[in-house]
Write a protein that holds these residues in place. Sequence first.
Motif, PDB file in Angstrom:
ATOM      1  N   ILE A 235       7.197  -2.546  -7.550  1.00 42.97           N
ATOM      2  CA  ILE A 235       7.746  -1.199  -7.403  1.00 42.97           C
ATOM      3  C   ILE A 235       7.842  -0.626  -8.814  1.00 42.97           C
ATOM      4  O   ILE A 235       8.510  -1.203  -9.670  1.00 42.97           O
ATOM      5  CB  ILE A 235       9.146  -1.213  -6.761  1.00 42.97           C
ATOM      6  CG1 ILE A 235       9.151  -2.060  -5.478  1.00 42.97           C
ATOM      7  CG2 ILE A 235       9.603   0.213  -6.456  1.00 42.97           C
ATOM      8  CD1 ILE A 235      10.532  -2.258  -4.875  1.00 42.97           C
ATOM      9  N   THR A 236       7.166   0.479  -9.063  1.00 49.43           N
ATOM     10  CA  THR A 236       7.127   1.021 -10.428  1.00 49.43           C
ATOM     11  C   THR A 236       8.500   1.589 -10.831  1.00 49.43           C
ATOM     12  O   THR A 236       9.282   1.994  -9.968  1.00 49.43           O
ATOM     13  CB  THR A 236       6.089   2.146 -10.549  1.00 49.43           C
ATOM     14  OG1 THR A 236       6.500   3.238  -9.711  1.00 49.43           O
ATOM     15  CG2 THR A 236       4.703   1.672 -10.141  1.00 49.43           C
ATOM     16  N   PRO A 237       8.780   1.628 -12.129  1.00 42.50           N
ATOM     17  CA  PRO A 237      10.080   2.149 -12.592  1.00 42.50           C
ATOM     18  C   PRO A 237      10.373   3.568 -12.097  1.00 42.50           C
ATOM     19  O   PRO A 237      11.511   3.864 -11.727  1.00 42.50           O
ATOM     20  CB  PRO A 237       9.942   2.118 -14.118  1.00 42.50           C
ATOM     21  CG  PRO A 237       8.953   1.023 -14.382  1.00 42.50           C
ATOM     22  CD  PRO A 237       7.982   1.069 -13.240  1.00 42.50           C
TER      23      PRO A 237
ATOM     24  N   GLU B  39      13.521   4.699  -9.797  1.00 44.02           N
ATOM     25  CA  GLU B  39      14.422   5.767 -10.253  1.00 44.02           C
ATOM     26  C   GLU B  39      14.674   6.798  -9.145  1.00 44.02           C
ATOM     27  O   GLU B  39      15.815   7.190  -8.883  1.00 44.02           O
ATOM     28  CB  GLU B  39      13.792   6.452 -11.481  1.00 44.02           C
ATOM     29  CG  GLU B  39      14.616   7.569 -12.069  1.00 44.02           C
ATOM     30  CD  GLU B  39      13.850   8.331 -13.153  1.00 44.02           C
ATOM     31  OE1 GLU B  39      14.114   9.531 -13.310  1.00 44.02           O
ATOM     32  OE2 GLU B  39      12.978   7.719 -13.823  1.00 44.02           O
ATOM     33  N   TRP B  40      13.603   7.222  -8.459  1.00 38.95           N
ATOM     34  CA  TRP B  40      13.757   8.243  -7.424  1.00 38.95           C
ATOM     35  C   TRP B  40      14.395   7.690  -6.159  1.00 38.95           C
ATOM     36  O   TRP B  40      15.128   8.392  -5.464  1.00 38.95           O
ATOM     37  CB  TRP B  40      12.418   8.926  -7.148  1.00 38.95           C
ATOM     38  CG  TRP B  40      12.179  10.002  -8.168  1.00 38.95           C
ATOM     39  CD1 TRP B  40      11.467   9.898  -9.335  1.00 38.95           C
ATOM     40  CD2 TRP B  40      12.708  11.329  -8.148  1.00 38.95           C
ATOM     41  NE1 TRP B  40      11.517  11.088 -10.041  1.00 38.95           N
ATOM     42  CE2 TRP B  40      12.277  11.988  -9.329  1.00 38.95           C
ATOM     43  CE3 TRP B  40      13.511  12.039  -7.263  1.00 38.95           C
ATOM     44  CZ2 TRP B  40      12.604  13.298  -9.631  1.00 38.95           C
ATOM     45  CZ3 TRP B  40      13.841  13.358  -7.546  1.00 38.95           C
ATOM     46  CH2 TRP B  40      13.402  13.976  -8.725  1.00 38.95           C
TER      47      TRP B  40
ATOM     48  N   GLU C  30       0.121   5.638  -7.881  1.00 41.58           N
ATOM     49  CA  GLU C  30       0.451   6.873  -8.619  1.00 41.58           C
ATOM     50  C   GLU C  30       1.816   7.421  -8.207  1.00 41.58           C
ATOM     51  O   GLU C  30       2.041   8.624  -8.190  1.00 41.58           O
ATOM     52  CB  GLU C  30      -0.629   7.929  -8.345  1.00 41.58           C
ATOM     53  CG  GLU C  30      -2.024   7.498  -8.768  1.00 41.58           C
ATOM     54  CD  GLU C  30      -3.123   8.362  -8.155  1.00 41.58           C
ATOM     55  OE1 GLU C  30      -4.066   8.686  -8.884  1.00 41.58           O
ATOM     56  OE2 GLU C  30      -3.037   8.706  -6.958  1.00 41.58           O
ATOM     57  N   ASP C  31       2.732   6.514  -7.879  1.00 46.55           N
ATOM     58  CA  ASP C  31       4.118   6.884  -7.559  1.00 46.55           C
ATOM     59  C   ASP C  31       4.242   7.883  -6.416  1.00 46.55           C
ATOM     60  O   ASP C  31       5.033   8.825  -6.473  1.00 46.55           O
ATOM     61  CB  ASP C  31       4.824   7.428  -8.815  1.00 46.55           C
ATOM     62  CG  ASP C  31       5.020   6.348  -9.865  1.00 46.55           C
ATOM     63  OD1 ASP C  31       5.727   5.376  -9.572  1.00 46.55           O
ATOM     64  OD2 ASP C  31       4.453   6.467 -10.964  1.00 46.55           O
ATOM     65  N   GLY C  32       3.471   7.643  -5.356  1.00 45.75           N
ATOM     66  CA  GLY C  32       3.541   8.520  -4.185  1.00 45.75           C
ATOM     67  C   GLY C  32       4.930   8.617  -3.584  1.00 45.75           C
ATOM     68  O   GLY C  32       5.339   9.676  -3.105  1.00 45.75           O
ATOM     69  N   ILE C  33       5.688   7.522  -3.617  1.00 48.11           N
ATOM     70  CA  ILE C  33       7.043   7.539  -3.040  1.00 48.11           C
ATOM     71  C   ILE C  33       7.972   8.442  -3.847  1.00 48.11           C
ATOM     72  O   ILE C  33       8.794   9.169  -3.283  1.00 48.11           O
ATOM     73  CB  ILE C  33       7.627   6.108  -2.943  1.00 48.11           C
ATOM     74  CG1 ILE C  33       6.800   5.252  -1.988  1.00 48.11           C
ATOM     75  CG2 ILE C  33       9.089   6.151  -2.482  1.00 48.11           C
ATOM     76  CD1 ILE C  33       6.652   5.791  -0.598  1.00 48.11           C
TER      77      ILE C  33
ATOM     78  N   GLY D 144       0.804  -1.221   0.000  1.00 53.31           N
ATOM     79  CA  GLY D 144       0.000   0.000   0.000  1.00 53.31           C
ATOM     80  C   GLY D 144       0.834   1.266   0.000  1.00 53.31           C
ATOM     81  O   GLY D 144       0.298   2.371   0.007  1.00 53.31           O
ATOM     82  N   THR D 145       2.165   1.126  -0.030  1.00 53.06           N
ATOM     83  CA  THR D 145       3.052   2.298   0.018  1.00 53.06           C
ATOM     84  C   THR D 145       4.125   2.189  -1.068  1.00 53.06           C
ATOM     85  O   THR D 145       4.003   2.787  -2.127  1.00 53.06           O
ATOM     86  CB  THR D 145       3.695   2.428   1.414  1.00 53.06           C
ATOM     87  OG1 THR D 145       2.656   2.552   2.392  1.00 53.06           O
ATOM     88  CG2 THR D 145       4.605   3.648   1.494  1.00 53.06           C
ATOM     89  N   LEU D 146       5.161   1.417  -0.805  1.00 53.26           N
ATOM     90  CA  LEU D 146       6.225   1.215  -1.806  1.00 53.26           C
ATOM     91  C   LEU D 146       5.710   0.408  -2.993  1.00 53.26           C
ATOM     92  O   LEU D 146       6.055   0.683  -4.146  1.00 53.26           O
ATOM     93  CB  LEU D 146       7.399   0.483  -1.153  1.00 53.26           C
ATOM     94  CG  LEU D 146       8.545   0.057  -2.072  1.00 53.26           C
ATOM     95  CD1 LEU D 146       9.255   1.264  -2.672  1.00 53.26           C
ATOM     96  CD2 LEU D 146       9.535  -0.827  -1.311  1.00 53.26           C
ATOM     97  N   LEU D 147       4.876  -0.593  -2.703  1.00 54.85           N
ATOM     98  CA  LEU D 147       4.362  -1.480  -3.753  1.00 54.85           C
ATOM     99  C   LEU D 147       3.008  -0.994  -4.250  1.00 54.85           C
ATOM    100  O   LEU D 147       2.170  -0.559  -3.461  1.00 54.85           O
ATOM    101  CB  LEU D 147       4.201  -2.904  -3.214  1.00 54.85           C
ATOM    102  CG  LEU D 147       5.421  -3.531  -2.527  1.00 54.85           C
ATOM    103  CD1 LEU D 147       5.098  -4.945  -2.072  1.00 54.85           C
ATOM    104  CD2 LEU D 147       6.627  -3.525  -3.455  1.00 54.85           C
ATOM    105  N   ASN D 148       2.793  -1.098  -5.563  1.00 58.67           N
ATOM    106  CA  ASN D 148       1.456  -0.790  -6.078  1.00 58.67           C
ATOM    107  C   ASN D 148       0.546  -1.995  -5.842  1.00 58.67           C
ATOM    108  O   ASN D 148       0.950  -2.987  -5.235  1.00 58.67           O
ATOM    109  CB  ASN D 148       1.510  -0.365  -7.555  1.00 58.67           C
ATOM    110  CG  ASN D 148       1.999  -1.484  -8.479  1.00 58.67           C
ATOM    111  OD1 ASN D 148       2.041  -2.659  -8.103  1.00 58.67           O
ATOM    112  ND2 ASN D 148       2.367  -1.116  -9.697  1.00 58.67           N
TER     113      ASN D 148
END
Length: 259
Positions: free
Chosen positions: A23-25, A29-30, A233-236, A14-18
Amino acid sequence: MTAKYRLLALDMDGTLLNDEQKITPLTVEWIKKAMEAGVHVCLSTGRSSRSAMPYAEQLGLNTPMIMVNGSEVWRAPHELYRRSLMDVELVKEMHKIAEEFDIWFWAYSVDEVYNRDSWDGEIDSREWLKFGYSTEDNDIRHKLLMRLQELGGLEITNSSPFNLEINPLGVNKASGILEVCKLLGINMSQVVAVGDSLNDLAAIQQSGFGVAMGNAQETVKQEADAVVASNNEDGIAEVIQKYILTEAGTSAGRISKQA
């Protein structure tokens, strides 16, 4: 780029993982950019080390990790630093309660995760880290909570609105992050903690900067210093971009709590 904070403590589900458990690209990257700027990136999860390790390896992490909601702190991947075990008698009581309410349950031992389908009744010979229940019946969940509070000696949180997760009293992600800070020689004020559920609440409250995901439970959002996009939506990536890395390197003040 200069980093405002020294440690980024990341919940996983629910945070790092969608929602596809990836883990999205853009997030990868960030995270790499944060690490290049000298930020320690630490997994802070309710998962077991076995379940979390592939993601640590994917990100190339060699930092301490907080597993099983703080019941384990790892000095580095595959190197255990500290483990907090549950009282076996409490595990027996929690299992009795699960049977009484006839609901789904699971329990993490040091070696294996058991659930209602795989439970073999052998409690005394194993070392236990965490117990959990799941039900969408709000009334039953409330009654469960009351019973657990009567038992005492338990840290009760959740990792979704429909479950309860139980660790030994005083063991949570915040206590785990504090130990990680000592290992790294930094302070809690230098930590950004990110999460979405009640098992992230103590960490979000006690870290230098607490962030709730857009998909977080309302209580978590209320206690956070900032709310970002959801885990899908790449919150991290947003956390790192907005609150950790800065061109100038000047330290920003804490954002006021969300209303």
